[in-house]
Design an enzyme around this catalytic site. Structure first.
Site, PDB file in Angstrom:
ATOM      1  N   ASP A  93      44.636 -71.368  23.477  1.00 38.54           N
ATOM      2  CA  ASP A  93      44.631 -72.961  22.852  1.00 38.54           C
ATOM      3  C   ASP A  93      42.788 -73.012  23.135  1.00 38.54           C
ATOM      4  OD1 ASP A  93      46.766 -72.255  22.076  1.00 38.54           O
ATOM      5  OD2 ASP A  93      47.639 -74.260  20.873  1.00 38.54           O
ATOM      6  N   LYS A 157      43.585 -74.774  14.796  1.00 36.92           N
ATOM      7  CA  LYS A 157      43.687 -76.033  15.441  1.00 36.92           C
ATOM      8  C   LYS A 157      43.481 -77.368  14.937  1.00 36.92           C
ATOM      9  CE  LYS A 157      45.903 -77.363  19.765  1.00 36.92           C
ATOM     10  NZ  LYS A 157      46.308 -77.047  21.025  1.00 36.92           N
ATOM     11  N   LYS A 186      47.784 -74.992  12.750  1.00 39.92           N
ATOM     12  CA  LYS A 186      48.303 -75.798  14.032  1.00 39.92           C
ATOM     13  C   LYS A 186      47.185 -77.360  13.976  1.00 39.92           C
ATOM     14  CE  LYS A 186      49.655 -76.597  19.096  1.00 39.92           C
ATOM     15  NZ  LYS A 186      49.112 -76.067  20.033  1.00 39.92           N
TER      16      LYS A 186
END
Length: 222
Positions: A93, A157, A186
């Site tokens: 991430d 995300k 996400k």
């Protein structure tokens, strides 16, 4: 609502605080095993411990890179990615360089993301691109999603959870509308209850990043 998978499989069970203790990482992994969450999400220094604790389980390990500001060099992000993957991470991430995006230096942002994707791909790891929606206009959010797609990331995300605000269902809907089925989305940052979780999934979230995953699971259907 009818979910596309069991609720527990939406969660990246997360602890990213600077003062996280070894005992808290151990608890995170115990909970992930008990509830069969999709993954744990931790700082890169904790990946090796998680790999040891989660060995022979189906729980994946996600490591954050360039976290939480995204303002380190591209080479630094690429190195951290490789280091985390060697230690056992199968998901990365990463935080974009928000300043570069806002300055419209799109080539820099693209190369920054792609360097991480290339490093992760050596280990068959996927990349989620944290765009920090609370700092962006809608147009910038769309552009960040487009650049993430161009760089062959797997996810976009919303947030680090360490800036001025977290995920909103409006941002999830915008991101999903932008990437369609090409990338997954996400939602993370400020998701602390069952109602909010379901709102994010309804808006298009494929994964939920939360430190309150256990609390949310225990309140399901109550």
């Amino acid at each position: 609502m009818n979910l596309t998978k069991p609720l527990n499989k939406y969660f990246d069970h997360t602890i990213l605080k600077a003062d996280a203790l070894t005992s808290q990482i151990e608890e995170l992994c115990r909970e992930a095993l008990e509830y069969e969450f999709y993954s744990v999400c931790v700082n890169s220094c904790n990946v090796a411990l998680c790999a040891k604790l989660l060995k022979n389980s189906e729980v994946k390990i996600a490591a954050v890179v360039g976290f939480p500001l995204g303002a380190c060099t591209t080479a630094t992000k690429a190195f951290e990615t490789e280091d985390a993957c060697k230690a056992g991470a199968s998901e990365i991430d990463m935080v974009i360089n928000v300043g570069a995006l806002k300055a419209k230096d799109y080539n820099y942002v693209l190369k920054d993301i792609k360097a991480v994707v290339d490093s992760a791909s050596k280990y068959d790891a996927i990349v989620k691109v944290i765009i920090e929606t609370c700092l962006l206009t809608d147009g910038e959010k769309v552009k960040a999603c487009q650049l993430s797609e161009e760089a062959n990331a797997a996810f976009v995300k919303t947030s680090t959870g360490f800036s001025i605000a977290g995920a909103t269902k409006e941002d999830i809907a915008l991101m999903k509308a932008t990437v369609g089925d090409k990338l997954k989305v996400k939602a993370s940052g400020g998701i602390r209850d069952y109602k909010t979780t379901i709102e994010m999934i309804k808006a298009g979230a494929d994964r939920i990043g939360a430190s309150a995953s256990v609390k949310i699971m225990e309140s399901e259907d109550k």
